[in-house]
Design a protein around this motif. Structure first.
Motif, PDB file in Angstrom:
ATOM      1  N   ASP A  35      28.244  18.156  31.979  1.00 34.16           N
ATOM      2  CA  ASP A  35      28.165  19.077  33.107  1.00 34.16           C
ATOM      3  C   ASP A  35      29.463  19.027  33.907  1.00 34.16           C
ATOM      4  OD1 ASP A  35      27.370  20.704  35.157  1.00 34.16           O
ATOM      5  OD2 ASP A  35      26.052  19.241  36.105  1.00 34.16           O
ATOM      6  N   GLY A  38      28.474  22.287  39.742  1.00 25.70           N
ATOM      7  CA  GLY A  38      27.488  21.803  40.684  1.00 25.70           C
ATOM      8  C   GLY A  38      28.047  20.774  41.648  1.00 25.70           C
ATOM      9  N   SER A  39      27.139  20.189  42.421  1.00 23.48           N
ATOM     10  CA  SER A  39      27.571  19.249  43.459  1.00 23.48           C
ATOM     11  C   SER A  39      28.073  17.928  42.892  1.00 23.48           C
ATOM     12  CB  SER A  39      26.419  18.977  44.431  1.00 23.48           C
ATOM     13  OG  SER A  39      25.329  18.376  43.756  1.00 23.48           O
ATOM     14  N   SER A  40      27.725  17.642  41.618  1.00 25.89           N
ATOM     15  CA  SER A  40      28.204  16.389  41.027  1.00 25.89           C
ATOM     16  C   SER A  40      29.621  16.520  40.473  1.00 25.89           C
ATOM     17  CB  SER A  40      27.261  15.927  39.911  1.00 25.89           C
ATOM     18  OG  SER A  40      27.158  16.896  38.901  1.00 25.89           O
ATOM     19  N   LYS A  41      30.158  17.755  40.474  1.00 22.60           N
ATOM     20  CA  LYS A  41      31.510  17.974  39.944  1.00 22.60           C
ATOM     21  C   LYS A  41      32.551  17.162  40.711  1.00 22.60           C
ATOM     22  CE  LYS A  41      34.943  21.637  39.181  1.00 22.60           C
ATOM     23  NZ  LYS A  41      35.204  23.104  39.270  1.00 22.60           N
ATOM     24  N   SER A  51      28.953  12.700  34.544  1.00 21.64           N
ATOM     25  CA  SER A  51      28.244  13.472  35.553  1.00 21.64           C
ATOM     26  C   SER A  51      26.786  13.043  35.623  1.00 21.64           C
ATOM     27  CB  SER A  51      28.330  14.963  35.216  1.00 21.64           C
ATOM     28  OG  SER A  51      27.639  15.724  36.164  1.00 21.64           O
ATOM     29  N   GLY A  53      24.384  14.534  37.779  1.00 22.81           N
ATOM     30  CA  GLY A  53      23.512  15.522  38.395  1.00 22.81           C
ATOM     31  C   GLY A  53      22.268  15.834  37.587  1.00 22.81           C
ATOM     32  N   ASP A  54      22.432  16.126  36.293  1.00 26.31           N
ATOM     33  CA  ASP A  54      21.275  16.443  35.451  1.00 26.31           C
ATOM     34  C   ASP A  54      20.372  15.230  35.280  1.00 26.31           C
ATOM     35  OD1 ASP A  54      21.852  19.116  35.056  1.00 26.31           O
ATOM     36  OD2 ASP A  54      22.949  18.797  33.191  1.00 26.31           O
ATOM     37  N   GLN A  57      18.366  14.894  38.547  1.00 30.05           N
ATOM     38  CA  GLN A  57      17.389  15.975  38.654  1.00 30.05           C
ATOM     39  C   GLN A  57      16.201  15.732  37.727  1.00 30.05           C
ATOM     40  OE1 GLN A  57      18.327  20.164  37.269  1.00 30.05           O
ATOM     41  NE2 GLN A  57      18.381  20.470  39.485  1.00 30.05           N
ATOM     42  N   ARG A  79      19.564  15.938  50.578  1.00 35.59           N
ATOM     43  CA  ARG A  79      20.938  16.434  50.430  1.00 35.59           C
ATOM     44  C   ARG A  79      21.636  16.469  51.785  1.00 35.59           C
ATOM     45  NH1 ARG A  79      23.096  18.613  45.946  1.00 35.59           N
ATOM     46  NH2 ARG A  79      21.686  19.064  44.206  1.00 35.59           N
ATOM     47  N   HIS A 134      26.787  19.186  50.921  1.00 34.50           N
ATOM     48  CA  HIS A 134      25.805  19.602  49.913  1.00 34.50           C
ATOM     49  C   HIS A 134      25.589  18.535  48.837  1.00 34.50           C
ATOM     50  CE1 HIS A 134      23.073  22.414  48.151  1.00 34.50           C
ATOM     51  NE2 HIS A 134      23.705  22.464  47.011  1.00 34.50           N
ATOM     52  N   ASP A 195      30.826  24.770  32.931  1.00 33.12           N
ATOM     53  CA  ASP A 195      30.455  25.687  34.005  1.00 33.12           C
ATOM     54  C   ASP A 195      31.112  27.048  33.848  1.00 33.12           C
ATOM     55  OD1 ASP A 195      32.877  24.174  34.753  1.00 33.12           O
ATOM     56  OD2 ASP A 195      32.784  25.292  36.624  1.00 33.12           O
TER      57      ASP A 195
END
Length: 377
Positions: A35, A38-41, A51, A53-54, A57, A79, A134, A195
């Motif tokens: 990934d 998103g915010s984890s970038k 990453s 983020g996934d 989640q 958040r 965020h 992305d």
């Protein structure tokens, strides 16, 4: 308890994951490690780590399915506000990291200490100029755990699960930190990274994706996470999808070792078809999606057919109908094929365009009961 392995993205199989947990399945989610949005970038770019983020989640979805709603889960689901200046966002982060949040105050001391340690480890690593806006508190905790355990993401996930009281497993298909996904369009142009593929223009999307490549920054091939190989070997059923076909699901097959492990496991392998087309699959049918899976499966060593079963949503309209921006995904599949085709109304009656998790779960558990031998209970 049936062991179900789901190859998916971060959110598309949420309802299915929850329903499986509530129906007594032992669920393992395999999520992307490439990934780039998103915010984890910003975390990945700042620290050069995988990453998360996934992963986070999927862990939160698992917690919801298992009925974990404790204070740790509430903290991990929080958040930082978006519409703040950099300094105000940092101060909001410190409200958690300095033990000011009431949920932290009422936690058992050992849990609170672990969370604060991981948050402060993260803060020290990213520096004073990091943009917290965020950002997910769960991402910060999981990243801090990864840093505290010498970059070992599997250990960090294990610790995170224990903090939240989660039983199910979530693993990235590879633990390589520098994976880059690229797509070659049918006109020969390349779109990179993940992305950019997900958000490519509609004209490019209509040209279509010819092939995918997943590599490391130094040119090496990605290697499979040992925890993923173990989960595959023990599975009673392996499912692919739903999710973004070219960026979240098919690329798992490009990780060295995954195809061989899936082929060697004697259990049903199921493709869960999407309900709608998306930017990556404009103008395609489920039959086209199946062909894309087959291409990558064969190119990476698969010999027998990948899927034993296909779950296809029955489209009830004799004309093209959209939900939001995208039409329904028609299947275009043949009943005379080397797989069992299950057509049913898999769309959630209350959330158009989304899967009915209970309906999918019922089909998956029925397949397990019918197909798995007595020795795989």
């Amino acid at each position: 308890m049936k062991r179900i392995v789901l190859f998916s993205g971060g959110s598309a199989c949420r309802s299915i994951n929850i329903a499986l947990c509530r129906n007594g399945a032992e669920v393992t989610r395999i999520v992307p490690a490439w990934d780039s949005g998103g915010s984890s970038k910003v975390i990945r770019e700042r620290l050069g780590i995988l990453s998360v983020g996934d992963i986070r989640q999927a862990l939160m979805t698992m917690a919801h399915g298992e009925g974990c709603a404790g204070d740790v889960v509430k903290i991990c689901n929080a958040r930082i506000s978006t519409n703040l200046g950099l300094e105000d966002a940092r101060n909001e982060f410190l409200f958690y990291a300095k033990r000011s949040h009431p949920l932290l105050e009422r936690m058992e001391p050992g849990l609170r200490s672990a969370i604060l340690n991981y948050l402060n480890t993260f803060a020290s690593a990213v520096g004073d100029d990091f943009d917290f806006r965020h950002g997910s508190i769960g991402n910060f905790i999981l990243t801090g755990a990864c840093l505290a355990h010498n970059g070992d993401v599997n250990t960090a996930i294990f610790v995170f699960r224990k903090l939240c009281g989660i039983n199910g497993n979530v693993w990235p298909s590879s633990i390589d930190r520098d994976l880059v996904l690229s797509a070659t369009l049918k006109d020969g142009r390349t779109v990179v990274p993940q992305d950019a593929i997900t958000t490519m223009s509609e004209p490019d999307a209509r040209i279509g994706i010819a092939k995918l490549d997943l590599g490391r920054a130094g040119g090496e091939r990605p290697t499979a996470n040992s925890a993923v190989l173990d989960a595959i070997a023990q599975a009673d059923l392996i499912a692919f999808g739903p999710g973004s076909v070219y960026t979240s699901v098919i690329p798992h097959l490009l990780v060295d070792g995954v195809v061989a492990a899936v082929e060697q496991t004697n259990c049903p392998k199921v493709l869960i078809g999407n309900i709608l087309q998306c930017r990556e699959t404009i103008g395609l049918t489920l039959a086209d999606v199946l062909s894309a899976f087959d291409l990558q499966w064969r190119e990476h060593g698969g010999s027998s057919n990948l899927f034993s079963h296909i779950l296809a949503n029955r489209v009830l309209f004799p004309f093209e109908k959209t939900v939001g921006r995208f039409p329904y995904l028609t299947d275009g599949l043949s009943d005379a094929a080397p797989y069992t085709l299950i057509r049913d109304e898999f769309e959630d009656a209350w959330s158009r365009g989304q899967h009915d998790g209970e309906a999918i779960t019922a089909s998956l558990l029925k397949i397990v009961s019918a197909e798995n031998g007595p020795g795989r209970a």
